[in-house]
Design a protein around this motif. Structure first.
Motif, short mmCIF file in Angstrom:
data_model
loop_
_atom_site.label_atom_id
_atom_site.label_comp_id
_atom_site.label_asym_id
_atom_site.label_seq_id
_atom_site.Cartn_x
_atom_site.Cartn_y
_atom_site.Cartn_z
N MET A 252 5.67 -18.17 -6.51
CA MET A 252 4.35 -17.68 -5.86
C MET A 252 4.62 -17.41 -4.55
O MET A 252 4.04 -16.22 -4.01
CB MET A 252 3.56 -19.17 -5.65
N GLN A 253 5.76 -17.61 -3.83
CA GLN A 253 5.90 -16.86 -2.58
C GLN A 253 6.25 -15.49 -2.82
O GLN A 253 5.79 -14.81 -1.75
CB GLN A 253 7.23 -17.93 -2.03
N ARG A 254 7.15 -15.34 -3.72
CA ARG A 254 7.33 -13.83 -3.72
C ARG A 254 6.13 -13.04 -4.34
O ARG A 254 5.85 -12.08 -3.76
CB ARG A 254 8.40 -13.74 -4.99
N SER A 255 4.99 -13.71 -5.00
CA SER A 255 4.01 -12.90 -5.31
C SER A 255 3.04 -12.62 -4.17
O SER A 255 2.67 -11.55 -4.11
CB SER A 255 3.14 -13.64 -6.33
N LEU A 256 2.91 -13.64 -3.34
CA LEU A 256 2.26 -13.54 -1.88
C LEU A 256 2.78 -12.34 -1.00
O LEU A 256 1.97 -11.52 -0.50
CB LEU A 256 2.08 -14.73 -1.16
N THR A 257 4.12 -12.40 -0.86
CA THR A 257 4.62 -11.48 0.10
C THR A 257 4.79 -10.01 -0.59
O THR A 257 4.54 -8.98 0.10
CB THR A 257 6.11 -11.91 0.58
N LEU A 258 5.12 -9.78 -1.72
CA LEU A 258 5.43 -8.59 -2.40
C LEU A 258 4.16 -7.84 -3.07
O LEU A 258 4.17 -6.61 -3.27
CB LEU A 258 6.59 -8.67 -3.59
N ALA A 259 3.07 -8.79 -3.61
CA ALA A 259 2.09 -8.13 -4.19
C ALA A 259 0.57 -8.70 -3.55
O ALA A 259 -0.43 -8.50 -4.06
CB ALA A 259 2.08 -8.61 -5.70
N GLY A 260 0.71 -9.27 -2.48
CA GLY A 260 -0.60 -9.96 -1.53
C GLY A 260 -1.47 -8.88 -1.29
O GLY A 260 -2.59 -8.75 -1.70
N GLY A 261 -1.16 -7.87 -0.47
CA GLY A 261 -1.97 -7.04 -0.18
C GLY A 261 -2.91 -7.58 1.18
O GLY A 261 -2.84 -8.75 1.78
N ASP A 262 -3.67 -6.48 1.86
CA ASP A 262 -4.33 -6.90 3.05
C ASP A 262 -3.46 -7.15 4.37
O ASP A 262 -4.04 -7.98 5.10
CB ASP A 262 -5.32 -7.97 2.67
N ASP A 263 -2.25 -7.00 4.18
CA ASP A 263 -1.33 -7.48 5.56
C ASP A 263 -1.38 -6.42 6.53
O ASP A 263 -1.58 -6.77 7.72
CB ASP A 263 0.09 -7.39 5.03
N TYR A 264 -1.80 -4.83 6.29
CA TYR A 264 -1.58 -4.11 7.36
C TYR A 264 -0.39 -4.16 8.25
O TYR A 264 -0.66 -3.87 9.35
CB TYR A 264 -2.85 -4.05 8.23
N GLU A 265 0.63 -4.54 7.82
CA GLU A 265 1.94 -4.17 8.46
C GLU A 265 2.35 -2.67 8.02
O GLU A 265 2.06 -2.13 7.08
CB GLU A 265 3.00 -5.17 8.03
N LEU A 266 3.54 -2.41 8.51
CA LEU A 266 4.07 -1.06 8.09
C LEU A 266 5.48 -1.24 7.35
O LEU A 266 6.38 -1.97 7.69
CB LEU A 266 4.51 -0.14 9.47
N ALA A 267 5.68 -0.62 6.33
CA ALA A 267 6.80 -0.33 5.85
C ALA A 267 7.40 0.87 5.87
O ALA A 267 6.89 1.87 5.83
CB ALA A 267 6.83 -0.60 4.15
N PHE A 268 8.73 1.14 6.44
CA PHE A 268 9.34 2.43 6.84
C PHE A 268 10.89 2.48 6.53
O PHE A 268 11.51 1.50 6.16
CB PHE A 268 8.80 2.48 8.18
N THR A 269 11.23 3.58 6.42
CA THR A 269 12.82 3.88 6.28
C THR A 269 13.32 4.76 7.15
O THR A 269 12.57 5.28 8.01
CB THR A 269 13.00 4.85 4.93
N ALA A 270 14.62 4.30 7.43
CA ALA A 270 15.40 5.14 8.58
C ALA A 270 16.62 5.07 8.34
O ALA A 270 17.20 4.37 7.44
CB ALA A 270 15.05 4.42 9.97
N PRO A 271 17.45 6.33 8.74
CA PRO A 271 19.07 6.32 8.46
C PRO A 271 19.57 4.92 8.90
O PRO A 271 19.17 4.44 9.79
CB PRO A 271 19.46 7.64 9.37
N ALA A 272 20.66 4.73 8.01
CA ALA A 272 21.33 3.29 8.26
C ALA A 272 21.93 3.47 9.84
O ALA A 272 22.09 2.19 10.43
CB ALA A 272 22.62 3.37 7.41
N ASP A 273 22.32 4.79 10.43
CA ASP A 273 22.95 4.76 11.65
C ASP A 273 21.88 4.70 12.75
O ASP A 273 22.02 4.85 14.09
CB ASP A 273 23.75 6.09 11.86
N ARG A 274 20.65 4.58 12.51
CA ARG A 274 19.49 4.26 13.62
C ARG A 274 18.98 3.04 13.65
O ARG A 274 17.84 2.56 14.24
CB ARG A 274 18.22 5.46 13.05
#
Length: 322
Positions: A252-274
């Motif tokens: 349930m915890q994983r379902s909320l965090t990975l498929a919940g929605g309505d969070d409006y946080e940012l997911a982003f990528t960056a080079p490992a050395d940054r």
């Protein structure tokens, strides 16, 4: 009260000297001034009663959220907010409700220097459609298509509280009142991560705001970039439940965090050395960020637990027509 009286009383405001809006509410078109070397970033979102918000929601909170979800799109692009339009469909004129809506809307708009410059009103089922305009240096926007193999995957804030509140509303979960109040606040009054988006320009290689669930939204990035990823489900900073406020099982915890929605946080990528630059940007923006995985050449999303074992659970994002 007529349509134009409604606009004048609740939504027409004095011009802001020096703002990007050269001509705002009251004409057939609005006019924006852009600085040299800047591109216009534009996004629209619609909130429909019964689909995106409950009929019992406080009007001021609804005004806040209607603009917040649009500002979140600008944040994911690394764009600075300039202005917005509002198209509003109302079943009837409720002056007290409109005053609350305008209060919540303009409080957030003023906090981000974002000016209402026009729109439309009509009688009909309650819904709000906002189009937001921002500016970003030419060639400097954060896009979904920039992730590269070897990049690290990050997320801002915490995920899953909004979905936790929704599950309580639906009667599927029962939590202490204080936990529900805190989760409901996250659902009804999200914080757009504009400052973080601006701070990540030149550091992040891709970004997306999390509106329909992390796993699904991340999938858009992977497809646009032609890459895959391994995601540590247990590294994601989760709901109030995950932080000890209430006990939930791992699925349930994983379902909320990975498929919940309505969070409006940012997911982003960056080079490992940054990574140090990412953390410095987050500190400057006053936001916690967490490294939750890595981008890989092999297509697809692979979800693992803290020990690196595959998680045998499906995480579907929200789909209006699914």
């Amino acid at each position: 009260m007529g349509e134009f009286d409604l606009i004048r009383q609740f939504f027409q405001r004095p011009a802001v000297p020096g703002a990007a809006v050269a001509l705002g509410v009251g004409d057939d078109c609005a006019l924006l001034d852009l600085a040299p070397g800047m591109q216009l970033a534009v996004s629209s979102d619609m909130l429909v009663e019964g689909r995106h918000f409950l009929s019992t929601v406080d009007a001021a909170l609804l005004g806040h959220k209607a603009l917040a979800v649009n500002l979140s799109d600008l944040a994911a692009c690394g764009a600075r907010p300039l202005a917005f339009t509002l198209a509003l469909s109302l079943p009837s004129v409720d002056e007290a409700w409109l005053a609350g809506l305008a209060q919540g809307l303009f409080a957030l708009a003023d906090a981000h220097g974002c000016q209402l410059m026009g729109g439309d009103t009509t009688r009909g089922p309650l819904n709000l459609c906002i189009t937001v305009f921002g500016e970003v240096p030419r060639g400097g926007a954060l896009l979904r298509s920039g992730a590269r193999a070897g990049d690290e995957l990050w997320v801002s804030g915490t995920l899953g509280d909004a979905r936790l509140a929704l599950e309580v509303f639906r009667g599927r979960l029962s939590v202490p009142e204080a936990v529900f109040a805190a989760a409901r606040a996250r659902m009804e009054q999200p914080t757009p991560r504009v400052a973080l988006g601006l701070a990540l320009r030149g550091i992040a290689t891709s970004a997306i705001d999390i509106s329909d669930g992390l796993a699904g939204d991340l999938g858009h990035v992977l497809r646009a970039s032609g890459v895959g990823a391994t995601l540590d489900a247990d590294a994601v900073a989760g709901t109030l439940a995950a932080r000890g406020a209430v006990a939930l099982d791992a699925a349930m915890q994983r379902s909320l965090t990975l498929a919940g929605g309505d969070d409006y946080e940012l997911a982003f990528t960056a080079p490992a050395d940054r990574s140090a630059d990412v953390e410095a940007a987050a500190r400057a923006a006053g936001v916690v960020v967490t490294r939750i995985g890595r981008i890989e050449a092999e297509p697809g999303l692979r979800v693992v637990d803290a020990q690196g074992h595959p998680v045998d659970q499906r995480f579907a994002s929200f789909d209006h027509f699914g």
